[in-house]
Design an enzyme around this catalytic site. Structure first.
Site, PDB file in Angstrom:
ATOM      1  CG  ASP A   1      31.822  54.034  56.624  1.00 18.54           C
ATOM      2  OD1 ASP A   1      30.754  53.918  57.238  1.00 18.54           O
ATOM      3  OD2 ASP A   1      32.590  53.062  56.394  1.00 18.54           O
ATOM      4  CB  ILE A   2      37.191  52.893  57.739  1.00 15.65           C
ATOM      5  CG1 ILE A   2      38.670  52.687  57.512  1.00 15.65           C
ATOM      6  CG2 ILE A   2      36.489  51.590  58.068  1.00 15.65           C
ATOM      7  CD1 ILE A   2      39.439  52.286  58.750  1.00 15.65           C
TER       8      ILE A   2
ATOM      9  CG  ASN B   1      21.960  50.962  58.979  1.00 17.99           C
ATOM     10  OD1 ASN B   1      20.998  51.138  58.241  1.00 17.99           O
ATOM     11  ND2 ASN B   1      23.196  50.865  58.521  1.00 17.99           N
TER      12      ASN B   1
ATOM     13  CD  GLN C   1      22.933  50.423  66.072  1.00 12.34           C
ATOM     14  OE1 GLN C   1      21.774  50.088  66.329  1.00 12.34           O
ATOM     15  NE2 GLN C   1      23.595  51.304  66.781  1.00 12.34           N
ATOM     16  CD  GLU C   2      28.293  45.873  59.852  1.00 16.01           C
ATOM     17  OE1 GLU C   2      29.343  46.557  59.804  1.00 16.01           O
ATOM     18  OE2 GLU C   2      27.893  45.148  58.926  1.00 16.01           O
TER      19      GLU C   2
ATOM     20  CG  HIS D   1      26.485  55.355  63.261  1.00 20.55           C
ATOM     21  ND1 HIS D   1      26.394  54.328  64.160  1.00 20.55           N
ATOM     22  CD2 HIS D   1      26.491  54.782  62.031  1.00 20.55           C
ATOM     23  CE1 HIS D   1      26.354  53.172  63.515  1.00 20.55           C
ATOM     24  NE2 HIS D   1      26.405  53.417  62.217  1.00 20.55           N
TER      25      HIS D   1
ATOM     26  CG  HIS E   1      25.617  55.282  57.398  1.00 19.64           C
ATOM     27  ND1 HIS E   1      26.787  54.604  57.147  1.00 19.64           N
ATOM     28  CD2 HIS E   1      24.994  54.607  58.394  1.00 19.64           C
ATOM     29  CE1 HIS E   1      26.858  53.550  57.965  1.00 19.64           C
ATOM     30  NE2 HIS E   1      25.777  53.527  58.728  1.00 19.64           N
TER      31      HIS E   1
HETATM   32  P1  AMP Z   1      26.335  50.545  60.847  1.00 21.48           P
HETATM   33  O1  AMP Z   1      26.198  49.264  60.073  1.00 21.48           O
HETATM   34  O2  AMP Z   1      25.209  51.507  60.581  1.00 21.48           O
HETATM   35  O3  AMP Z   1      26.544  50.284  62.320  1.00 21.48           O
HETATM   36  O4  AMP Z   1      27.618  51.246  60.272  1.00 21.48           O
HETATM   37  C1  AMP Z   1      28.860  51.264  60.899  1.00 21.48           C
HETATM   38  C2  AMP Z   1      29.832  51.883  59.923  1.00 21.48           C
HETATM   39  O5  AMP Z   1      31.009  52.215  60.623  1.00 21.48           O
HETATM   40  C3  AMP Z   1      30.246  50.958  58.760  1.00 21.48           C
HETATM   41  O6  AMP Z   1      29.863  51.549  57.507  1.00 21.48           O
HETATM   42  C4  AMP Z   1      31.754  50.844  58.909  1.00 21.48           C
HETATM   43  O7  AMP Z   1      32.427  50.827  57.661  1.00 21.48           O
HETATM   44  C5  AMP Z   1      32.093  52.074  59.732  1.00 21.48           C
HETATM   45  N1  AMP Z   1      33.299  51.970  60.554  1.00 21.48           N
HETATM   46  C6  AMP Z   1      33.648  50.961  61.402  1.00 21.48           C
HETATM   47  N2  AMP Z   1      34.816  51.233  61.999  1.00 21.48           N
HETATM   48  C7  AMP Z   1      35.232  52.422  61.521  1.00 21.48           C
HETATM   49  C8  AMP Z   1      36.377  53.245  61.756  1.00 21.48           C
HETATM   50  N3  AMP Z   1      37.346  52.875  62.586  1.00 21.48           N
HETATM   51  N4  AMP Z   1      36.475  54.422  61.087  1.00 21.48           N
HETATM   52  C9  AMP Z   1      35.494  54.813  60.221  1.00 21.48           C
HETATM   53  N5  AMP Z   1      34.394  54.081  59.968  1.00 21.48           N
HETATM   54  C10 AMP Z   1      34.258  52.900  60.594  1.00 21.48           C
END
Ligand code: AMP
Length: 135
Positions: A29-30, A85, A92-93, A98, A100
């Site tokens: 995760d970034i 999420n 979920q964003e 996916h 975590h």
């Molecule tokens: P969620 O809130 O469960 O949808 O989590 C999405 C996750 O993706 C977040 O923790 C972000 O930090 C991660 N994320 C978004 N863009 C990237 C990326 N380019 N590389 C790695 N992780 C990412």
């Protein structure tokens, strides 16, 4: 439009990869909640968990299990959360299913607080450490 994770899978956006199979990929995760915070993503883009093909969830779980073991081992058998999420109200964003894997210690905050961006160098080092424990 392809999700950001589909772009990572196709290689048009960089990521710090741990491992991949024909059906799944694992990368760091970034914006990690903790060192080793890893994302497990099915390559077939589906927004919600329940909309996945059940066969694909079985394959995803086997992959998740393998990577979780490596992440924990990489940090001395550390405890961890596995979180999915599912939907905006659940946090979920990225609208591409996916999981975590988030290492946890006594000092960890229990939610997504206290985060800061990690450099690619730091992430590469962490990924290298986890890869050593893949079998
Ligand atoms: P969620 O809130 O469960 O949808 O989590 C999405 C996750 O993706 C977040 O923790 C972000 O930090 C991660 N994320 C978004 N863009 C990237 C990326 N380019 N590389 C790695 N992780 C990412």
């Amino acid at each position: 439009m392809a999700s950001i994770f589909s772009k990572i899978i196709e290689g048009s956006i960089p990521s710090v990869k741990i491992d991949e199979t024909e059906n799944e990929i694992a990368f760091l995760d970034i914006m990690p909640c903790a060192e080793g915070h890893t994302l497990i993503v099915p390559k077939k883009e589906v927004e919600r968990f329940e909309d996945m093909d059940p066969q694909d969830t079985a394959s995803l779980m086997v992959f998740l299990h393998r990577i979780a073991k490596a992440v924990s081992s990489a940090f001395g058998g550390v405890d961890y959360n596995v979180i999915l999420n599912n939907g905006v109200q659940a946090g979920q964003e990225v609208m591409h299913v996916h999981y975590h894997i988030i290492p946890r210690t006594e000092r960890s905050s229990r939610m997504f607080g206290n985060r800061k961006n990690a450099s690619t160098e730091e992430l590469q080092k962490t990924a290298e450490q986890i890869r050593k424990f893949l079998n």
